[in-house]
Design a protein around this motif. Structure first.
Motif, PDB file in Angstrom:
ATOM      1  N   GLU A 149       0.827  -1.205   0.000  1.00 44.13           N
ATOM      2  CA  GLU A 149       0.000   0.000   0.000  1.00 44.13           C
ATOM      3  C   GLU A 149       0.864   1.258   0.000  1.00 44.13           C
ATOM      4  O   GLU A 149       0.558   2.224  -0.706  1.00 44.13           O
ATOM      5  N   ASP A 150       1.940   1.255   0.805  1.00 43.73           N
ATOM      6  CA  ASP A 150       2.848   2.410   0.840  1.00 43.73           C
ATOM      7  C   ASP A 150       3.533   2.604  -0.509  1.00 43.73           C
ATOM      8  O   ASP A 150       3.674   3.732  -0.982  1.00 43.73           O
ATOM      9  N   GLN A 151       3.955   1.503  -1.112  1.00 41.61           N
ATOM     10  CA  GLN A 151       4.594   1.598  -2.428  1.00 41.61           C
ATOM     11  C   GLN A 151       3.624   2.148  -3.461  1.00 41.61           C
ATOM     12  O   GLN A 151       3.977   3.026  -4.250  1.00 41.61           O
ATOM     13  N   GLU A 152       2.386   1.643  -3.442  1.00 40.98           N
ATOM     14  CA  GLU A 152       1.402   2.113  -4.415  1.00 40.98           C
ATOM     15  C   GLU A 152       1.093   3.593  -4.200  1.00 40.98           C
ATOM     16  O   GLU A 152       0.984   4.353  -5.158  1.00 40.98           O
ATOM     17  N   SER A 153       0.968   4.019  -2.959  1.00 41.92           N
ATOM     18  CA  SER A 153       0.731   5.444  -2.669  1.00 41.92           C
ATOM     19  C   SER A 153       1.887   6.298  -3.168  1.00 41.92           C
ATOM     20  O   SER A 153       1.676   7.366  -3.750  1.00 41.92           O
ATOM     21  N   ALA A 154       3.111   5.831  -2.939  1.00 41.90           N
ATOM     22  CA  ALA A 154       4.288   6.572  -3.387  1.00 41.90           C
ATOM     23  C   ALA A 154       4.338   6.638  -4.918  1.00 41.90           C
ATOM     24  O   ALA A 154       4.663   7.680  -5.496  1.00 41.90           O
ATOM     25  N   ILE A 155       3.976   5.539  -5.573  1.00 39.86           N
ATOM     26  CA  ILE A 155       3.965   5.509  -7.045  1.00 39.86           C
ATOM     27  C   ILE A 155       2.918   6.474  -7.577  1.00 39.86           C
ATOM     28  O   ILE A 155       3.192   7.260  -8.492  1.00 39.86           O
ATOM     29  N   LEU A 156       1.715   6.440  -7.013  1.00 43.38           N
ATOM     30  CA  LEU A 156       0.648   7.330  -7.492  1.00 43.38           C
ATOM     31  C   LEU A 156       1.013   8.794  -7.272  1.00 43.38           C
ATOM     32  O   LEU A 156       0.767   9.632  -8.142  1.00 43.38           O
ATOM     33  N   ALA A 157       1.608   9.102  -6.130  1.00 47.00           N
ATOM     34  CA  ALA A 157       2.009  10.492  -5.862  1.00 47.00           C
ATOM     35  C   ALA A 157       3.093  10.933  -6.841  1.00 47.00           C
ATOM     36  O   ALA A 157       3.035  12.040  -7.391  1.00 47.00           O
ATOM     37  N   ALA A 158       4.083  10.076  -7.068  1.00 43.68           N
ATOM     38  CA  ALA A 158       5.163  10.416  -8.001  1.00 43.68           C
ATOM     39  C   ALA A 158       4.624  10.545  -9.426  1.00 43.68           C
ATOM     40  O   ALA A 158       5.009  11.453 -10.171  1.00 43.68           O
ATOM     41  N   ALA A 159       3.728   9.659  -9.807  1.00 46.12           N
ATOM     42  CA  ALA A 159       3.151   9.712 -11.151  1.00 46.12           C
ATOM     43  C   ALA A 159       2.293  10.958 -11.316  1.00 46.12           C
ATOM     44  O   ALA A 159       2.327  11.601 -12.373  1.00 46.12           O
ATOM     45  N   ALA A 160       1.530  11.318 -10.296  1.00 44.17           N
ATOM     46  CA  ALA A 160       0.707  12.533 -10.370  1.00 44.17           C
ATOM     47  C   ALA A 160       1.588  13.752 -10.598  1.00 44.17           C
ATOM     48  O   ALA A 160       1.282  14.608 -11.441  1.00 44.17           O
ATOM     49  N   THR A 161       2.704  13.818  -9.895  1.00 45.44           N
ATOM     50  CA  THR A 161       3.642  14.929 -10.065  1.00 45.44           C
ATOM     51  C   THR A 161       4.229  14.933 -11.470  1.00 45.44           C
ATOM     52  O   THR A 161       4.307  15.972 -12.132  1.00 45.44           O
ATOM     53  N   GLU A 162       4.609  13.764 -11.956  1.00 48.34           N
ATOM     54  CA  GLU A 162       5.199  13.646 -13.301  1.00 48.34           C
ATOM     55  C   GLU A 162       4.189  14.004 -14.388  1.00 48.34           C
ATOM     56  O   GLU A 162       4.490  14.775 -15.293  1.00 48.34           O
ATOM     57  N   PHE A 163       2.973  13.471 -14.292  1.00 43.60           N
ATOM     58  CA  PHE A 163       1.949  13.783 -15.294  1.00 43.60           C
ATOM     59  C   PHE A 163       1.596  15.268 -15.273  1.00 43.60           C
ATOM     60  O   PHE A 163       1.402  15.875 -16.319  1.00 43.60           O
ATOM     61  N   ALA A 164       1.517  15.854 -14.076  1.00 42.19           N
ATOM     62  CA  ALA A 164       1.201  17.287 -13.971  1.00 42.19           C
ATOM     63  C   ALA A 164       2.317  18.135 -14.573  1.00 42.19           C
ATOM     64  O   ALA A 164       2.057  19.147 -15.220  1.00 42.19           O
ATOM     65  N   ALA A 165       3.555  17.714 -14.374  1.00 37.26           N
ATOM     66  CA  ALA A 165       4.697  18.514 -14.823  1.00 37.26           C
ATOM     67  C   ALA A 165       4.917  18.451 -16.336  1.00 37.26           C
ATOM     68  O   ALA A 165       5.171  19.480 -16.964  1.00 37.26           O
ATOM     69  N   VAL A 166       4.821  17.249 -16.911  1.00 33.82           N
ATOM     70  CA  VAL A 166       5.220  17.108 -18.318  1.00 33.82           C
ATOM     71  C   VAL A 166       4.132  16.544 -19.224  1.00 33.82           C
ATOM     72  O   VAL A 166       4.324  16.464 -20.437  1.00 33.82           O
ATOM     73  N   GLY A 167       3.014  16.111 -18.667  1.00 33.33           N
ATOM     74  CA  GLY A 167       1.942  15.551 -19.480  1.00 33.33           C
ATOM     75  C   GLY A 167       2.101  14.061 -19.696  1.00 33.33           C
ATOM     76  O   GLY A 167       3.132  13.472 -19.367  1.00 33.33           O
ATOM     77  N   ALA A 168       1.063  13.455 -20.249  1.00 30.50           N
ATOM     78  CA  ALA A 168       1.031  12.000 -20.411  1.00 30.50           C
ATOM     79  C   ALA A 168       2.066  11.501 -21.406  1.00 30.50           C
ATOM     80  O   ALA A 168       2.765  10.531 -21.160  1.00 30.50           O
ATOM     81  N   ARG A 169       2.177  12.175 -22.542  1.00 32.47           N
ATOM     82  CA  ARG A 169       3.086  11.701 -23.583  1.00 32.47           C
ATOM     83  C   ARG A 169       4.541  11.718 -23.120  1.00 32.47           C
ATOM     84  O   ARG A 169       5.287  10.774 -23.363  1.00 32.47           O
ATOM     85  N   ARG A 170       4.951  12.777 -22.446  1.00 29.12           N
ATOM     86  CA  ARG A 170       6.353  12.925 -22.060  1.00 29.12           C
ATOM     87  C   ARG A 170       6.681  12.321 -20.697  1.00 29.12           C
ATOM     88  O   ARG A 170       7.846  12.273 -20.302  1.00 29.12           O
ATOM     89  N   ALA A 171       5.670  11.879 -19.970  1.00 28.21           N
ATOM     90  CA  ALA A 171       5.923  11.278 -18.657  1.00 28.21           C
ATOM     91  C   ALA A 171       6.862  10.080 -18.807  1.00 28.21           C
ATOM     92  O   ALA A 171       6.734   9.291 -19.738  1.00 28.21           O
ATOM     93  N   ASN A 172       7.790   9.953 -17.875  1.00 30.10           N
ATOM     94  CA  ASN A 172       8.824   8.930 -17.948  1.00 30.10           C
ATOM     95  C   ASN A 172       8.645   7.961 -16.779  1.00 30.10           C
ATOM     96  O   ASN A 172       8.709   8.359 -15.617  1.00 30.10           O
ATOM     97  N   MET A 173       8.424   6.711 -17.100  1.00 31.13           N
ATOM     98  CA  MET A 173       8.199   5.699 -16.069  1.00 31.13           C
ATOM     99  C   MET A 173       9.420   5.533 -15.163  1.00 31.13           C
ATOM    100  O   MET A 173       9.272   5.281 -13.967  1.00 31.13           O
ATOM    101  N   ASP A 174      10.624   5.685 -15.708  1.00 29.89           N
ATOM    102  CA  ASP A 174      11.827   5.590 -14.882  1.00 29.89           C
ATOM    103  C   ASP A 174      11.865   6.715 -13.850  1.00 29.89           C
ATOM    104  O   ASP A 174      12.258   6.501 -12.700  1.00 29.89           O
ATOM    105  N   GLU A 175      11.455   7.912 -14.273  1.00 34.60           N
ATOM    106  CA  GLU A 175      11.398   9.048 -13.345  1.00 34.60           C
ATOM    107  C   GLU A 175      10.385   8.783 -12.239  1.00 34.60           C
ATOM    108  O   GLU A 175      10.615   9.117 -11.076  1.00 34.60           O
TER     109      GLU A 175
END
Length: 195
Positions: A13-39
Motif C-alpha cells: 500500500e505504501d509503495q502504491e501510494s508513493a507511485i501514485l504520488a510520483a506519477a501525479a507529479t510527473e503527469f502534472a509537470a510534463v503531461g502523459a506523452r512525455r511522462a517517464n516511467m523511470d522518473e
C-alpha cells in the motif's frame, strides 16, 4: 562494480501510494506523452520491476492516477457541501470543482490541457459520468433533495455533462472564470433544477 539497491521494506500500500504520488507529479509537470516511467519509479523510491508489476504500462498508471484524483476530488466536494441545502450544495460543489480544476496542476493538466490524458481516459468516460452522477445524487439527497430518484439522477447527470463541457471548453473571457461568475451561473441555471 555497481552497488545494489537496498530492498524496500515498504508495504504494498505504501509503495502504491508513493507511485501514485510520483506519477501525479510527473503527469502534472510534463503531461502523459512525455511522462517517464523511470522518473516515476525513482521519485517513488521503487524499482522499475516493482513499478511495472503494479502498473504494466503508462496507460494503466495514468488511469490509476485519474481514479485517485477523482476520489480525492469527490471527497473534497462532499466535504464542501456539508450542512448545506440541496440548491446551495449544487452551487458550492460546482464552484469548488471549478476552483480545483483551475488551481490543481494535475487536474488542470488532465481536464484542460492534455489531450493525451483525454484519449486514455475517454475509454472510461461513460463509467466516470455514471460514478460521479451516483455520488453527487447521493450527496444531494443527504443535503435534503426531495425530488424523485430518477429525476434527481437525470438532473445530476445533466449537471455533470455540463460541467465537463464547461471545463473542457472554457470561456475565452477571463471574467467568466472568476469564482463570483461561476457561483452566479450555478445559482442561476443549475441550482433551480434540484429540489
Amino acid at each position: 562494480m555497481s552497488e545494489r539497491k537496498a530492498r524496500s521494506t515498504a508495504t504494498v500500500e505504501d509503495q502504491e501510494s508513493a507511485i501514485l504520488a510520483a506519477a501525479a507529479t510527473e503527469f502534472a509537470a510534463v503531461g502523459a506523452r512525455r511522462a517517464n516511467m523511470d522518473e516515476v519509479a525513482a521519485a517513488a523510491g521503487v524499482s522499475r520491476s516493482t513499478l511495472y508489476r503494479r502498473f504494466p504500462n503508462k496507460d494503466s498508471l495514468l488511469l490509476a492516477v485519474a481514479a485517485d484524483a477523482y476520489e480525492k476530488g469527490m471527497v473534497r466536494l462532499e466535504e464542501s457541501v456539508v450542512g448545506l441545502g440541496p440548491r446551495e450544495a449544487v452551487v458550492e460543489a460546482f464552484a469548488t470543482g471549478a476552483e480545483m480544476v483551475s488551481t490543481d496542476p494535475l487536474l488542470s493538466r488532465m481536464v484542460l490541457e492534455d489531450y493525451e490524458v483525454r484519449n486514455v481516459t475517454s475509454s472510461v468516460n461513460t463509467l466516470f459520468i455514471e460514478m460521479v452522477t451516483d455520488r453527487v445524487a447521493d450527496t444531494l439527497r443527504t443535503a435534503g433533495a426531495t425530488m424523485p430518484e430518477d429525476r434527481l439522477h437525470q438532473a445530476v447527470e445533466l449537471h455533470v455533462r455540463l460541467v465537463m463541457s464547461y471545463l473542457e471548453n472554457p470561456a475565452s473571457e477571463p471574467e467568466r472564470h472568476s469564482p463570483e461568475y461561476v457561483r452566479d451561473m450555478a445559482a442561476t441555471f443549475l441550482a433551480p433544477m434540484i429540489y
